[in-house]
Structure formats: C-alpha cells, structure tokens
Design a protein around this motif. Structure first.
Motif, PDB file in Angstrom:
ATOM      1  N   THR A  43       0.840  -1.203   0.000  1.00  0.00           N
ATOM      2  CA  THR A  43       0.000   0.000   0.000  1.00  0.00           C
ATOM      3  C   THR A  43       0.868   1.242   0.000  1.00  0.00           C
ATOM      4  N   GLU A  44       0.328   2.342  -0.535  1.00  0.00           N
ATOM      5  CA  GLU A  44       1.043   3.631  -0.509  1.00  0.00           C
ATOM      6  C   GLU A  44       0.287   4.530   0.467  1.00  0.00           C
ATOM      7  N   PRO A  45       0.891   4.782   1.643  1.00  0.00           N
ATOM      8  CA  PRO A  45       0.082   5.297   2.763  1.00  0.00           C
ATOM      9  C   PRO A  45      -0.001   6.823   2.918  1.00  0.00           C
ATOM     10  N   THR A  46      -0.225   7.563   1.815  1.00  0.00           N
ATOM     11  CA  THR A  46      -0.511   8.997   1.989  1.00  0.00           C
ATOM     12  C   THR A  46      -1.905   9.290   1.439  1.00  0.00           C
ATOM     13  N   PHE A  47      -2.798   8.354   1.651  1.00  0.00           N
ATOM     14  CA  PHE A  47      -4.084   8.373   0.963  1.00  0.00           C
ATOM     15  C   PHE A  47      -5.244   8.215   1.952  1.00  0.00           C
ATOM     16  N   PRO A  48      -5.360   9.175   2.898  1.00  0.00           N
ATOM     17  CA  PRO A  48      -6.409   9.070   3.912  1.00  0.00           C
ATOM     18  C   PRO A  48      -7.798   9.247   3.301  1.00  0.00           C
ATOM     19  N   PHE A  50      -8.179   6.028   3.369  1.00  0.00           N
ATOM     20  CA  PHE A  50      -8.029   4.637   2.925  1.00  0.00           C
ATOM     21  C   PHE A  50      -6.750   4.002   3.474  1.00  0.00           C
ATOM     22  N   GLN A  51      -5.644   4.768   3.398  1.00  0.00           N
ATOM     23  CA  GLN A  51      -4.403   4.310   4.042  1.00  0.00           C
ATOM     24  C   GLN A  51      -3.560   5.513   4.419  1.00  0.00           C
ATOM     25  N   MET A  52      -3.148   5.516   5.668  1.00  0.00           N
ATOM     26  CA  MET A  52      -2.332   6.615   6.186  1.00  0.00           C
ATOM     27  C   MET A  52      -1.506   6.087   7.343  1.00  0.00           C
ATOM     28  N   ALA A 102      -3.650  -3.274  -1.637  1.00  0.00           N
ATOM     29  CA  ALA A 102      -4.796  -2.633  -0.970  1.00  0.00           C
ATOM     30  C   ALA A 102      -4.425  -1.167  -0.858  1.00  0.00           C
ATOM     31  N   SER A 103      -4.762  -0.388  -1.864  1.00  0.00           N
ATOM     32  CA  SER A 103      -4.204   0.964  -1.928  1.00  0.00           C
ATOM     33  C   SER A 103      -5.125   1.948  -2.639  1.00  0.00           C
ATOM     34  N   GLY A 104      -6.428   1.794  -2.401  1.00  0.00           N
ATOM     35  CA  GLY A 104      -7.367   2.696  -3.069  1.00  0.00           C
ATOM     36  C   GLY A 104      -7.216   2.623  -4.572  1.00  0.00           C
ATOM     37  N   MET A 105      -6.896   1.435  -5.063  1.00  0.00           N
ATOM     38  CA  MET A 105      -6.580   1.308  -6.487  1.00  0.00           C
ATOM     39  C   MET A 105      -7.858   1.154  -7.314  1.00  0.00           C
ATOM     40  N   THR A 106      -8.016   2.054  -8.265  1.00  0.00           N
ATOM     41  CA  THR A 106      -9.165   2.026  -9.161  1.00  0.00           C
ATOM     42  C   THR A 106      -9.062   0.845 -10.115  1.00  0.00           C
ATOM     43  N   ILE A 107     -10.182   0.166 -10.283  1.00  0.00           N
ATOM     44  CA  ILE A 107     -10.253  -0.930 -11.251  1.00  0.00           C
ATOM     45  C   ILE A 107     -10.325  -0.299 -12.643  1.00  0.00           C
ATOM     46  N   ALA A 110      -7.010  -1.176 -18.285  1.00  0.00           N
ATOM     47  CA  ALA A 110      -5.575  -1.334 -18.546  1.00  0.00           C
ATOM     48  C   ALA A 110      -4.909  -2.106 -17.407  1.00  0.00           C
ATOM     49  N   ARG A 111      -5.242  -1.786 -16.167  1.00  0.00           N
ATOM     50  CA  ARG A 111      -4.638  -2.507 -15.038  1.00  0.00           C
ATOM     51  C   ARG A 111      -5.120  -3.949 -14.986  1.00  0.00           C
ATOM     52  N   ALA A 112      -6.362  -4.174 -15.401  1.00  0.00           N
ATOM     53  CA  ALA A 112      -6.910  -5.535 -15.354  1.00  0.00           C
ATOM     54  C   ALA A 112      -6.199  -6.462 -16.351  1.00  0.00           C
ATOM     55  N   VAL A 150      -0.388  16.043  -9.611  1.00  0.00           N
ATOM     56  CA  VAL A 150      -0.977  14.701  -9.460  1.00  0.00           C
ATOM     57  C   VAL A 150       0.022  13.762  -8.784  1.00  0.00           C
ATOM     58  N   GLN A 151      -0.492  12.645  -8.307  1.00  0.00           N
ATOM     59  CA  GLN A 151       0.377  11.589  -7.777  1.00  0.00           C
ATOM     60  C   GLN A 151       0.718  10.622  -8.909  1.00  0.00           C
ATOM     61  N   ILE A 152       1.981  10.212  -8.931  1.00  0.00           N
ATOM     62  CA  ILE A 152       2.494   9.347  -9.995  1.00  0.00           C
ATOM     63  C   ILE A 152       1.702   8.029 -10.091  1.00  0.00           C
ATOM     64  N   GLY A 153       1.404   7.657 -11.326  1.00  0.00           N
ATOM     65  CA  GLY A 153       0.789   6.347 -11.578  1.00  0.00           C
ATOM     66  C   GLY A 153      -0.689   6.259 -11.288  1.00  0.00           C
ATOM     67  N   THR A 154      -1.318   7.393 -10.942  1.00  0.00           N
ATOM     68  CA  THR A 154      -2.732   7.340 -10.552  1.00  0.00           C
ATOM     69  C   THR A 154      -3.652   7.664 -11.725  1.00  0.00           C
ATOM     70  N   THR A 155      -4.926   7.387 -11.525  1.00  0.00           N
ATOM     71  CA  THR A 155      -5.923   7.753 -12.532  1.00  0.00           C
ATOM     72  C   THR A 155      -5.990   9.279 -12.667  1.00  0.00           C
ATOM     73  N   GLY A 156      -5.695   9.995 -11.579  1.00  0.00           N
ATOM     74  CA  GLY A 156      -5.630  11.457 -11.646  1.00  0.00           C
ATOM     75  C   GLY A 156      -4.534  11.899 -12.607  1.00  0.00           C
ATOM     76  N   ASN A 195      -7.319  14.594  -7.911  1.00  0.00           N
ATOM     77  CA  ASN A 195      -7.133  13.475  -6.982  1.00  0.00           C
ATOM     78  C   ASN A 195      -8.500  12.904  -6.617  1.00  0.00           C
ATOM     79  N   ASP A 196      -8.487  11.731  -6.004  1.00  0.00           N
ATOM     80  CA  ASP A 196      -9.728  11.080  -5.597  1.00  0.00           C
ATOM     81  C   ASP A 196     -10.468  11.939  -4.571  1.00  0.00           C
ATOM     82  N   LEU A 197     -11.758  12.170  -4.813  1.00  0.00           N
ATOM     83  CA  LEU A 197     -12.548  13.088  -3.986  1.00  0.00           C
ATOM     84  C   LEU A 197     -12.478  12.819  -2.478  1.00  0.00           C
TER      85      LEU A 197
HETATM   86  N1  ARG Z   1      -7.618   5.648  -7.200  1.00  0.00           N
HETATM   87  C1  ARG Z   1      -6.467   6.199  -7.841  1.00  0.00           C
HETATM   88  C2  ARG Z   1      -5.831   5.162  -8.738  1.00  0.00           C
HETATM   89  O1  ARG Z   1      -6.093   4.021  -8.618  1.00  0.00           O
HETATM   90  C3  ARG Z   1      -5.441   6.702  -6.859  1.00  0.00           C
HETATM   91  C4  ARG Z   1      -4.975   5.715  -5.861  1.00  0.00           C
HETATM   92  C5  ARG Z   1      -3.808   6.205  -5.038  1.00  0.00           C
HETATM   93  N2  ARG Z   1      -3.616   5.385  -3.898  1.00  0.00           N
HETATM   94  C6  ARG Z   1      -2.685   5.592  -2.952  1.00  0.00           C
HETATM   95  N3  ARG Z   1      -2.645   4.783  -1.940  1.00  0.00           N
HETATM   96  N4  ARG Z   1      -1.864   6.574  -3.050  1.00  0.00           N
HETATM   97  O2  ARG Z   1      -5.026   5.487  -9.577  1.00  0.00           O
END
Ligand code: ARG
Length: 259
Positions: A43-48, A50-52, A102-107, A110-112, A150-156, A195-197
């Motif tokens: 998990t990437e834990p700067t994502f409250p 969901f993970q912090m 487990a990281s708030g990862m959007t389905i 492409a990832r699937a 934006v955060q790297i690698g995200t849907t944002g 970023n995710d709302l």
């Molecule tokens: N939901 C977005 C995605 O899947 C952002 C997820 C970022 N999660 C995180 N733990 N930083 O791309």
C-alpha cells in the motif's frame, strides 16, 4: 464539509456495492494458525482515509487496511502490510514481492490486463481542487494555461495527461505521494490538483481553510484489491470475505467509522 454533501458522497460510494453484493461464498473452515497462509499486502500510505500512517505509532492504518484485515480474518489467512510507492505496486505484485494490493486502487481495463481485481469495495471519483482563495478556477474548463499536480501512476495523473494532450492545461507536475502534491499547491507550485474526492476531502479536513473542491466530480471509479492474474483462489477468498462482511454489517460500520 457540508453535511448534505457528505451524506450524498457516502451514499454514492456505497450504492454500487450494495447492488453488486449479491450472493456471498460459504463460511470457510477455520484453519489452525500454524497452517494459515500469510500474504504481504502492499500500500502507498498517503491516501487518507483509505491508508495513512498513524502519527503516534508509525503504523499504517485506514479503511482499506481494516477491510483487508477483516477479510483475512474471515477467510482464515494472515496479512502483513508493506509500504511502497504507488507506481511500484503492480510491479511488486507481479514480481512476487507482495501478494495483494490494498491501496485505493481504481479498477481500470488497462490494469486488469496486468493484475486480477477483486469485486469493487467502494466507489470514489476524481475531483479538482484549488486553493481556497482561488476565484479564477471553478471547473476543469478554467484550466487553460494552468499547471496541475498529481500523484504518480494514478488515474488522476492519467486524466491530467489527457487534458494536457487536449491542450486544456499547460502542464502536469507529478509527485510520488499525494501529501506532497497538496503541499505544492499550498506553496504555489501547482495551480490545481486532480485526486480522488474522498482523499482530497480528508486533506481539507486535516487543514481546514486552505484548499477547496471545485466543479463536478470528474469520473466515477471503483476500488478493488488486486492479486496476481494466476492467484484466482486468493481473489475468490477476498471476494467471499468481502461479501460476508457486507452481509454481516461490518462493512457498513467501517463506512460509518471512516466517512
Ligand atoms: N484511485 C487512484 C488510482 O487508482 C489513486 C490511488 C492512489 N492510492 C494511494 N494509496 N496513493 O489510480
């Protein structure tokens, strides 16, 4: 945040799940603890929320962490949480360094192609945020000539790149963690953040009066846990556990606790 907005958000986030939470799996035989499988969860834990990181204990906490722990307990396996960069999660999964994301990862489609997603466990779309004092940007249509963080690698990040290609923004600045993205905006390094709302709302709640959300929610996305393509048995366990926790009311309690 306004109460009505907050309830509407929670309803949106949960609605699709209740619809999709059809029939659960059977109750598993509890395995003796020395025979229990143990899985590493990345998990990437700067994502409250969901993970912090808990500032007191240094431990990684959050909605996703509680949920995957409860699923593990329900299905009779152990999990250990490991912190990684968001863009490193799928490679780490594929190389066997971790077993579950487990990281708030959007389905996404492409990832699937690269990982196997569980059933969705929550909905959360992307939103645009600007500094509280900004009166110029009221929606994505006002971003011409602007720099988006934006955060790297995200849907944002993917959406920001699309806006850049379409000439609707002037540049994208990408950072490893979302706390730094938010800090950059406060310091004037970017004009807006995509970023995710619910996560942006959590940052706003931590430091009220600095940042605000503008315009409509930009996308509708669902989060899933991810495992390796070939780990269908593990995916099935995660889905069975999730269904049971929705059924039992635990899931709803967790939503009430975090949102
Ligand atoms: N939901 C977005 C995605 O899947 C952002 C997820 C970022 N999660 C995180 N733990 N930083 O791309």
């Amino acid at each position: 945040m306004n109460k009505i907005f907050k309830s509407a958000l929670v309803v949106m986030m949960v609605a699709a799940l209740v619809l999709s939470a059809g029939c659960g799996g059977g109750t598993p035989e509890p395995a003796p603890s020395d025979e229990r499988e143990s899985y590493l969860v990345g998990t990437e834990p700067t994502f409250p929320p969901f993970q912090m990181t808990d500032e007191g204990t240094g431990e990684i906490i959050g909605f996703d962490i509680d949920l995957i722990n409860a699923i593990a307990e329900n299905q009779g396996f152990d999990v250990e949480i490991q912190s990684l960069g968001f863009d490193g999660l799928i490679p780490a999964l594929q190389s066997g360094q971790i077993d579950i994301i487990a990281s708030g990862m959007t389905i996404t489609e492409a990832r699937a192609l690269e990982v196997q997603f569980s059933d969705p466990y929550i909905n959360a779309g992307l939103a645009l945020a600007v500094l509280e004092e900004n009166t110029e940007i009221e929606s994505v249509d006002d971003l011409e000539g602007k720099i988006v963080g934006v955060q790297i690698g995200t849907t944002g990040a993917i959406l920001a790149d699309e806006l850049l290609d379409e000439g609707k923004i002037d540049g994208v600045r990408t950072f490893n963690t979302i706390d730094v993205v938010m800090m950059e905006m406060v310091n004037g390094g970017v004009d807006a953040v995509i970023n995710d709302l619910p996560v942006t709302i959590a940052y706003i709640n931590q430091q009220p009066g600095m940042i605000k959300i503008v315009g409509e929610t930009l996308t509708s996305e669902s989060y899933g846990f991810a495992v390796r393509q070939e780990d269908s048995e593990l995916a099935a366990k995660i889905n069975a556990g999730l269904a049971e926790l929705i059924e039992s009311g635990f899931y709803e309690e967790l939503i009430a606790e975090y949102f």
